[in-house]
Write a protein that holds these residues in place. Structure first.
Motif, short mmCIF file in Angstrom:
data_model
loop_
_atom_site.label_atom_id
_atom_site.label_comp_id
_atom_site.label_asym_id
_atom_site.label_seq_id
_atom_site.Cartn_x
_atom_site.Cartn_y
_atom_site.Cartn_z
N TRP A 97 0.80 -1.22 0.00
CA TRP A 97 0.00 0.00 0.00
C TRP A 97 0.83 1.27 0.00
O TRP A 97 0.44 2.30 -0.56
CB TRP A 97 -0.94 0.01 1.20
CG TRP A 97 -0.21 0.08 2.53
CD1 TRP A 97 0.19 -0.96 3.28
CD2 TRP A 97 0.20 1.27 3.20
NE1 TRP A 97 0.84 -0.53 4.41
CE2 TRP A 97 0.85 0.86 4.39
CE3 TRP A 97 0.07 2.63 2.95
CZ2 TRP A 97 1.37 1.75 5.30
CZ3 TRP A 97 0.60 3.52 3.85
CH2 TRP A 97 1.24 3.08 5.02
N TYR A 98 2.03 1.18 0.66
CA TYR A 98 2.83 2.40 0.77
C TYR A 98 3.51 2.80 -0.52
O TYR A 98 4.15 3.85 -0.59
CB TYR A 98 3.88 2.24 1.88
CG TYR A 98 4.76 1.01 1.75
CD1 TYR A 98 5.84 0.98 0.88
CD2 TYR A 98 4.49 -0.12 2.51
CE1 TYR A 98 6.63 -0.14 0.76
CE2 TYR A 98 5.27 -1.25 2.41
CZ TYR A 98 6.35 -1.26 1.53
OH TYR A 98 7.14 -2.38 1.43
N ARG A 99 3.36 1.97 -1.54
CA ARG A 99 3.93 2.32 -2.84
C ARG A 99 2.93 3.06 -3.71
O ARG A 99 3.23 3.43 -4.82
CB ARG A 99 4.44 1.07 -3.54
CG ARG A 99 5.58 0.38 -2.79
CD ARG A 99 6.16 -0.77 -3.58
NE ARG A 99 6.75 -0.31 -4.83
CZ ARG A 99 7.30 -1.13 -5.74
NH1 ARG A 99 7.30 -2.44 -5.52
NH2 ARG A 99 7.81 -0.66 -6.85
N TYR A 100 1.75 3.31 -3.15
CA TYR A 100 0.73 4.08 -3.85
C TYR A 100 0.69 5.51 -3.29
O TYR A 100 0.97 5.75 -2.12
CB TYR A 100 -0.64 3.42 -3.70
CG TYR A 100 -0.76 2.08 -4.39
CD1 TYR A 100 -1.15 1.98 -5.72
CD2 TYR A 100 -0.45 0.91 -3.70
CE1 TYR A 100 -1.25 0.75 -6.35
CE2 TYR A 100 -0.55 -0.34 -4.33
CZ TYR A 100 -0.95 -0.40 -5.65
OH TYR A 100 -1.05 -1.60 -6.27
N GLY A 101 0.33 6.46 -4.12
CA GLY A 101 0.31 7.86 -3.69
C GLY A 101 -0.91 8.27 -2.90
O GLY A 101 -0.82 9.09 -1.98
N TRP A 107 -0.86 8.08 1.05
CA TRP A 107 -0.04 9.13 1.67
C TRP A 107 -0.74 10.48 1.63
O TRP A 107 -0.64 11.28 2.56
CB TRP A 107 1.31 9.21 0.97
CG TRP A 107 2.17 8.02 1.25
CD1 TRP A 107 2.54 7.04 0.37
CD2 TRP A 107 2.75 7.68 2.50
NE1 TRP A 107 3.31 6.11 0.99
CE2 TRP A 107 3.48 6.47 2.31
CE3 TRP A 107 2.75 8.26 3.77
CZ2 TRP A 107 4.17 5.85 3.33
CZ3 TRP A 107 3.44 7.64 4.79
CH2 TRP A 107 4.14 6.45 4.57
N PHE A 108 -1.45 10.75 0.53
CA PHE A 108 -2.19 12.00 0.43
C PHE A 108 -3.27 12.07 1.52
O PHE A 108 -3.44 13.10 2.19
CB PHE A 108 -2.81 12.13 -0.96
CG PHE A 108 -3.74 13.31 -1.09
CD1 PHE A 108 -3.24 14.59 -1.20
CD2 PHE A 108 -5.11 13.11 -1.10
CE1 PHE A 108 -4.09 15.67 -1.31
CE2 PHE A 108 -5.97 14.19 -1.21
CZ PHE A 108 -5.46 15.48 -1.32
N LEU A 109 -4.00 10.97 1.70
CA LEU A 109 -5.06 10.95 2.70
C LEU A 109 -4.49 11.03 4.12
O LEU A 109 -5.08 11.67 5.00
CB LEU A 109 -5.90 9.67 2.53
CG LEU A 109 -6.67 9.57 1.21
CD1 LEU A 109 -7.36 8.22 1.12
CD2 LEU A 109 -7.70 10.70 1.10
#
Length: 206
Positions: free
Chosen positions: A19-23, A26-28
């Motif tokens: 999941w941490y490889r998606y942007g 992190w935005f949320l």
């Protein structure tokens, strides 16, 4: 067939990325962190800033304004001028009497004030910062003979724009107010009376 297998493997890799490889996550996640940081900054400013007081007695404030106007007028009628300078022993102020150009209608008032004028034993000097009240200060200057006054060991602020307020410690009815000045200077500061048309209503003389 080999191409189809490779495409399927690539599709599986995309579906199984952590999941941490998606942007978007992190935005949320950043939204509440930014909110907390801004809230902490607002709390710090609220606790550390010097808040201005709200005037709740406008009658009393109005009387104070009228008194200040009368003191400005007295300084104008007497032609008072002060020169402030720093010295090794402290702050020195020389107060002089100039010859203001007054309308004929004010000559009688000026003569009446001159008859009772005396040099005070002490002067109160305040320096008022243009925006930051915590930088304001005050000192008392004692007469060292004639029209010269000394505040032993007193120093002016080293930075910032200030307005100087000067008046007798015995509440004699006059005061001098400077324009906004940078006080950290080797040059003597002159604080002179206001022009008659600034403190008197010219329609009173018509």
């Amino acid at each position: 067939m080999g191409i189809a297998i490779n495409a399927s493997i690539d599709e599986n890799d995309r579906q199984t990325k952590p999941w941490y490889r998606y942007g978007w996550p992190w935005f949320l996640i950043s939204i509440p962190f930014v909110s907390v940081a801004l809230g902490a900054m607002m709390l710090y400013l609220a606790l550390s800033a010097n808040n201005s007081l709200v005037v709740d007695d406008y009658y009393k404030e109005g009387k104070g304004i009228n008194l200040r106007i009368e003191r400005d007028r007295t300084a104008t009628l007497l032609g008072l001028n002060a020169t402030l300078r720093s010295a090794d022993e402290g702050l020195i102020i020389d107060v002089d009497r100039l010859m203001p150009t007054l309308p004929p209608e004010l000559h009688q008032q000026a003569e009446g004030l001159e008859a009772v004028f005396h040099w005070p034993q002490a002067l109160v000097m305040q320096w008022v910062h243009v925006t930051r009240a915590e930088l304001d200060g005050e000192t008392v200057l004692q007469s060292i003979g004639g029209n010269r006054y000394l505040a032993t060991g007193a120093e002016l602020p080293e930075f910032g724009k200030f307005r100087i307020h000067l008046q007798p410690a015995d509440q004699a009815p006059w005061r001098l107010v400077s324009s906004l000045e940078d006080l950290h200077s080797e040059v003597a500061l002159s604080i002179t009376y206001r022009a008659p048309d600034e403190v008197f209503n010219t329609t009173e003389f018509k």
